[in-house]
Design an enzyme around this catalytic site. Sequence first.
Site, PDB file in Angstrom:
ATOM      1  CB  SER A  56      -0.887   0.066   1.250  1.00  0.00           C
ATOM      2  OG  SER A  56      -1.910  -0.876   1.145  1.00  0.00           O
ATOM      3  CD  GLU A  63       1.294  18.945  -9.569  1.00  0.00           C
ATOM      4  OE1 GLU A  63       1.653  18.027  -8.814  1.00  0.00           O
ATOM      5  OE2 GLU A  63       2.092  19.739 -10.087  1.00  0.00           O
ATOM      6  CB  SER A  64      -4.362  15.824  -5.707  1.00  0.00           C
ATOM      7  OG  SER A  64      -5.143  16.998  -5.647  1.00  0.00           O
ATOM      8  CG  HIS A  69      -4.762   0.181  -1.236  1.00  0.00           C
ATOM      9  ND1 HIS A  69      -4.129   0.427  -0.038  1.00  0.00           N
ATOM     10  CD2 HIS A  69      -5.499   1.275  -1.514  1.00  0.00           C
ATOM     11  CE1 HIS A  69      -4.476   1.621   0.395  1.00  0.00           C
ATOM     12  NE2 HIS A  69      -5.300   2.164  -0.476  1.00  0.00           N
ATOM     13  CB  CYS A  84      -6.341  19.868  -8.631  1.00  0.00           C
ATOM     14  SG  CYS A  84      -4.927  20.231  -7.629  1.00  0.00           S
ATOM     15  CD  GLU A 248      24.140 -19.877   3.474  1.00  0.00           C
ATOM     16  OE1 GLU A 248      24.219 -19.507   4.653  1.00  0.00           O
ATOM     17  OE2 GLU A 248      23.041 -20.040   2.876  1.00  0.00           O
ATOM     18  CG  ASP A 279      20.880 -29.777   3.030  1.00  0.00           C
ATOM     19  OD1 ASP A 279      20.831 -29.064   4.055  1.00  0.00           O
ATOM     20  OD2 ASP A 279      20.062 -30.677   2.788  1.00  0.00           O
ATOM     21  N   GLY A 280      23.502 -27.907   4.809  1.00  0.00           N
ATOM     22  CA  GLY A 280      24.110 -28.133   6.127  1.00  0.00           C
ATOM     23  C   GLY A 280      23.485 -29.301   6.864  1.00  0.00           C
TER      24      GLY A 280
END
Length: 427
Positions: A56, A63-64, A69, A84, A248, A279-280
């Site tokens: 959001s 001008e406004s 969202h 405006c 890691e 893969d640890g």
Amino acid sequence: MSTALGNHILVEFMNCDPHVMNDVAAIERDMVGAAQKAGATVINSTFHHFSPYGVSGVVVIQESHLAIHTWPEYGYAAVDLFTCGEMNAWISFDHLKECFGAKSYSAIEMKRGSVNLLQRNDFDISSAREKAAEWRNPEFYTRNVWFTDKDEDQALSLRFTGDVFVDVQSPFQRVRILESLKYGKMLALDDMVMTTEKDEFHYHEMISHPSLFALRHAKNVLVIGGGDGGTVREVLRHANIEKVTMVEIDGEVIEACKVHLPQIAASFDDPRLELIVDDGIAFVKNAKQAEYDIIIVDGSDPVGPAEGLFSVEFYTNCYNALKAEGILVAQGESPKFNEKAFSELNQTLQGIFGKNNAPVGLFFVPTYPTGMWSFQYGIKGDCHPKNVQNVDEIRQFVSDQGLRYYNEDIHFATFATPNFVKALLRK
Ligand code: SPD
């Protein structure tokens, strides 16, 4: 002559790129771009990401405003273009349609502030306009882009510049490096803060030094995770350490940190380090029995690739890979943010290492939700960090190394547990 003060276009963008719809930095950039392309003067922008989905935000313009969202799971954005004066908001519409990859859309345009319904007050605003023009710098506007690490009920938000240094989807997770205003560059995995330039030392000093001072003869250390490099940097400060093996799973994390967080990823070239991208969990399963003095588990939270780092099987394998006097240290979650994971991990460690051999160390990290975080220990032999005697040695080390969080007082203080934490540990 216009018969209204403003023009309001309510837009439905549909079938948009869901990744863009969930990317707060991209949306902020596109919304600001939409305003500027239509010739608007941007005053400020405020954008938030909501876990797991949605953004959001609003761009306030002279001008406004432009507001949005998003619902990434539907590829949908609800956008308001309120303007405006002479600004042509359809230019903003076209820009956003393209940026969002909207395959379908609809819009309703309406006039706001019909002059036929309003009564004009008789006062001179031209001098106020001149005054405003004196301080307004069209080159500069305030950006409020927020990164939020949260669960369903609470959150930690950091304002960042909107600049993104790395944003890659690795095979395991989304790896990002963003620039936060208060804490400098920050590594985020999926939507969780892992570390920041300005407070990383809290975590990395505390995951390393208490166990290294409890086991002064330690030579061989295994680090599971820790892709940013901060933990091995701290371990390698100790001259008695002959070898560190770091495993890691995500090479993207290592590469991103080497380039953008070099002061954290500072010791990857140390000859005592063996760096393995794998893969640890599997590594520990296949590790030699009684091989390591200390095992440090510097993992992420128990979702995604780090989930297995909280299992009984994994810690049983760690126990077996430790020498008889060995110590395990694991990222232990927060007793305030994630009570369940915190207390379940401790039950697991108590079950494997013994009731009195699973102490918890508390410390403070400003950039983790609630700020209160823990490391949890498994003590295989008798070397309890709570019982260290070599206080003068700690004091000298801290001063020589210029440590900024850990010291001889913190060493003992970290093991002091408030009553609500004791209750969670259910001894
Ligand atoms: N919610 C954050 C949990 C901490 C994960 N590890 C941080 C990595 C720092 N090396």
